[in-house]
Design an enzyme around this catalytic site. Sequence first.
Site, PDB file in Angstrom:
ATOM      1  N   GLY A 249       0.827  -1.204   0.000  1.00 27.17           N
ATOM      2  CA  GLY A 249       0.000   0.000   0.000  1.00 27.17           C
ATOM      3  C   GLY A 249       0.856   1.245   0.000  1.00 27.17           C
ATOM      4  O   GLY A 249       0.516   2.259   0.612  1.00 27.17           O
TER       5      GLY A 249
ATOM      6  N   ALA B 282      -3.854  -2.781  16.985  1.00 30.03           N
ATOM      7  CA  ALA B 282      -4.876  -1.872  16.474  1.00 30.03           C
ATOM      8  C   ALA B 282      -4.310  -0.473  16.276  1.00 30.03           C
ATOM      9  O   ALA B 282      -4.806   0.293  15.452  1.00 30.03           O
ATOM     10  CB  ALA B 282      -6.058  -1.825  17.433  1.00 30.03           C
TER      11      ALA B 282
ATOM     12  N   GLU C 244       2.322  -1.946  -4.569  1.00 32.39           N
ATOM     13  CA  GLU C 244       0.981  -1.424  -4.790  1.00 32.39           C
ATOM     14  C   GLU C 244       0.174  -2.482  -5.541  1.00 32.39           C
ATOM     15  O   GLU C 244       0.729  -3.460  -6.049  1.00 32.39           O
ATOM     16  CB  GLU C 244       1.021  -0.121  -5.608  1.00 32.39           C
ATOM     17  CG  GLU C 244       0.894   1.146  -4.764  1.00 32.39           C
ATOM     18  CD  GLU C 244      -0.455   1.237  -4.065  1.00 32.39           C
ATOM     19  OE1 GLU C 244      -1.423   0.594  -4.530  1.00 32.39           O
ATOM     20  OE2 GLU C 244      -0.544   1.940  -3.049  1.00 32.39           O
ATOM     21  N   ARG C 245      -1.126  -2.278  -5.595  1.00 29.92           N
ATOM     22  CA  ARG C 245      -1.993  -3.264  -6.248  1.00 29.92           C
ATOM     23  C   ARG C 245      -1.710  -3.319  -7.749  1.00 29.92           C
ATOM     24  O   ARG C 245      -1.272  -2.335  -8.353  1.00 29.92           O
ATOM     25  CB  ARG C 245      -3.454  -2.926  -6.008  1.00 29.92           C
ATOM     26  CG  ARG C 245      -3.899  -1.662  -6.668  1.00 29.92           C
ATOM     27  CD  ARG C 245      -5.323  -1.283  -6.288  1.00 29.92           C
ATOM     28  NE  ARG C 245      -5.751  -0.081  -6.987  1.00 29.92           N
ATOM     29  CZ  ARG C 245      -5.408   1.145  -6.664  1.00 29.92           C
ATOM     30  NH1 ARG C 245      -4.605   1.347  -5.625  1.00 29.92           N
ATOM     31  NH2 ARG C 245      -5.841   2.184  -7.353  1.00 29.92           N
TER      32      ARG C 245
ATOM     33  N   PHE D 260      -0.344   1.702  16.519  1.00 29.38           N
ATOM     34  CA  PHE D 260       1.094   1.625  16.763  1.00 29.38           C
ATOM     35  C   PHE D 260       1.653   2.882  17.423  1.00 29.38           C
ATOM     36  O   PHE D 260       2.863   3.008  17.578  1.00 29.38           O
ATOM     37  CB  PHE D 260       1.827   1.330  15.452  1.00 29.38           C
ATOM     38  CG  PHE D 260       1.741  -0.111  15.048  1.00 29.38           C
ATOM     39  CD1 PHE D 260       2.729  -1.003  15.403  1.00 29.38           C
ATOM     40  CD2 PHE D 260       0.645  -0.585  14.349  1.00 29.38           C
ATOM     41  CE1 PHE D 260       2.645  -2.347  15.065  1.00 29.38           C
ATOM     42  CE2 PHE D 260       0.543  -1.927  13.997  1.00 29.38           C
ATOM     43  CZ  PHE D 260       1.547  -2.809  14.363  1.00 29.38           C
TER      44      PHE D 260
ATOM     45  N   HIS E 252     -12.551   9.911  13.461  1.00 26.64           N
ATOM     46  CA  HIS E 252     -11.562   9.749  12.391  1.00 26.64           C
ATOM     47  C   HIS E 252     -12.018  10.499  11.137  1.00 26.64           C
ATOM     48  O   HIS E 252     -13.149  10.962  11.052  1.00 26.64           O
ATOM     49  CB  HIS E 252     -11.358   8.273  12.047  1.00 26.64           C
ATOM     50  CG  HIS E 252     -10.507   7.537  13.026  1.00 26.64           C
ATOM     51  ND1 HIS E 252     -11.026   6.971  14.167  1.00 26.64           N
ATOM     52  CD2 HIS E 252      -9.171   7.276  13.050  1.00 26.64           C
ATOM     53  CE1 HIS E 252     -10.050   6.387  14.849  1.00 26.64           C
ATOM     54  NE2 HIS E 252      -8.917   6.564  14.196  1.00 26.64           N
ATOM     55  N   HIS E 253     -11.132  10.557  10.156  1.00 25.70           N
ATOM     56  CA  HIS E 253     -11.380  11.213   8.876  1.00 25.70           C
ATOM     57  C   HIS E 253     -12.508  10.528   8.098  1.00 25.70           C
ATOM     58  O   HIS E 253     -12.885   9.388   8.371  1.00 25.70           O
ATOM     59  CB  HIS E 253     -10.094  11.207   8.043  1.00 25.70           C
ATOM     60  CG  HIS E 253      -9.492   9.842   7.903  1.00 25.70           C
ATOM     61  ND1 HIS E 253      -9.863   8.960   6.910  1.00 25.70           N
ATOM     62  CD2 HIS E 253      -8.568   9.187   8.661  1.00 25.70           C
ATOM     63  CE1 HIS E 253      -9.184   7.832   7.046  1.00 25.70           C
ATOM     64  NE2 HIS E 253      -8.392   7.940   8.101  1.00 25.70           N
TER      65      HIS E 253
ATOM     66  N   ARG F  52      -1.903   7.074   1.999  1.00 28.32           N
ATOM     67  CA  ARG F  52      -1.445   8.059   2.991  1.00 28.32           C
ATOM     68  C   ARG F  52      -0.497   7.417   3.998  1.00 28.32           C
ATOM     69  O   ARG F  52       0.568   7.953   4.303  1.00 28.32           O
ATOM     70  CB  ARG F  52      -2.660   8.661   3.719  1.00 28.32           C
ATOM     71  CG  ARG F  52      -3.529   9.541   2.854  1.00 28.32           C
ATOM     72  CD  ARG F  52      -4.658  10.181   3.662  1.00 28.32           C
ATOM     73  NE  ARG F  52      -5.536   9.180   4.246  1.00 28.32           N
ATOM     74  CZ  ARG F  52      -6.589   8.647   3.637  1.00 28.32           C
ATOM     75  NH1 ARG F  52      -6.882   9.028   2.401  1.00 28.32           N
ATOM     76  NH2 ARG F  52      -7.357   7.754   4.240  1.00 28.32           N
TER      77      ARG F  52
ATOM     78  N   LYS G  77     -12.227   6.737   6.471  1.00 27.73           N
ATOM     79  CA  LYS G  77     -12.083   5.485   7.226  1.00 27.73           C
ATOM     80  C   LYS G  77     -13.289   4.596   6.970  1.00 27.73           C
ATOM     81  O   LYS G  77     -14.434   5.048   7.045  1.00 27.73           O
ATOM     82  CB  LYS G  77     -11.910   5.764   8.721  1.00 27.73           C
ATOM     83  CG  LYS G  77     -11.570   4.505   9.524  1.00 27.73           C
ATOM     84  CD  LYS G  77     -11.064   4.830  10.916  1.00 27.73           C
ATOM     85  CE  LYS G  77     -10.764   3.573  11.720  1.00 27.73           C
ATOM     86  NZ  LYS G  77      -9.725   2.732  11.086  1.00 27.73           N
TER      87      LYS G  77
END
EC number: 1.17.1.8
Length: 273
Positions: free
Chosen positions: A12, A127, A38-39, A129, A159-160, A16, A163
């Site tokens: 990923g 959950a 990345e994918r 870090f 959260h933003h 961000r 999410k």
Amino acid sequence: MHEAQIRVAIVGAGGRMGRQLIQAAMAMEGVQLGAALEREGSSLLGSDAGELAGVGKTGVIIQSDLASVKDDFDVLVDFTRPEGTLAHLAFCRKHGKGMVIGTTGFDDAGKQAIREASQEIAIVFAANFSVGVNVMLKLLEKAAKVMGDYTDIEIIEAHHRHKVDAPSGTALAMGEAIAGALDKDLKDCAVYSREGYTGERVPGTIGFATVRAGDIVGEHTAMFADIGERVEITHKASSRMTFANGALRSALWLKTKKNGLFDMRDVLGLDVL
């Protein structure tokens, strides 16, 4: 260039969190950015990971095939989505690679797959870090043991707008820390929504409330409310770099581990406090 103690692959890489992880890997003593992924089909494939993250050319080219870089890393750092993380988990288990997993939203089967893989490889699965969040979890355990039996406990998180899971993994970890300190199972005492005529609050429950708005990085509060007073324990993150640094610190910590399932409290040594 500092001497590397651990080589990391970041999946990923264009997101961000991925870009913050690349920045952290380039800055942290003892860590080498070995691969960035990345994918398949991403427009970022073929880009230099460092240039993408704004830290200059690194020579690490973003790729989509994990097998093509299997000799370039020791630990995979994954903050993606459950289905992708479980595919990466199977690869790491097969090839003896450590993992740092910051992905949230796993169902019970996904969590069981992580537990089973940890019998063969070393995994830090958390959950959150952030050092501060994990100190908060320890404080919640202590507060719950003193106040949990007679107060109303509520957890509020924000959260933003992007999410995709709710409540957040951190909010659930807070609930689990509190429930565990009270010798309860969170599944038996959690209340995740209130709407319409709910009746009075049920004693002994742990309530959750969720906010999704703007660009909020992450805010979590646990409330222990009694008649006449309440205690609130809050953590607010202003930058994803705190999570990235914690994840890379975890990768370094894994260098001496052959197998096992760990979390940030193990990395920080909080369980001895």
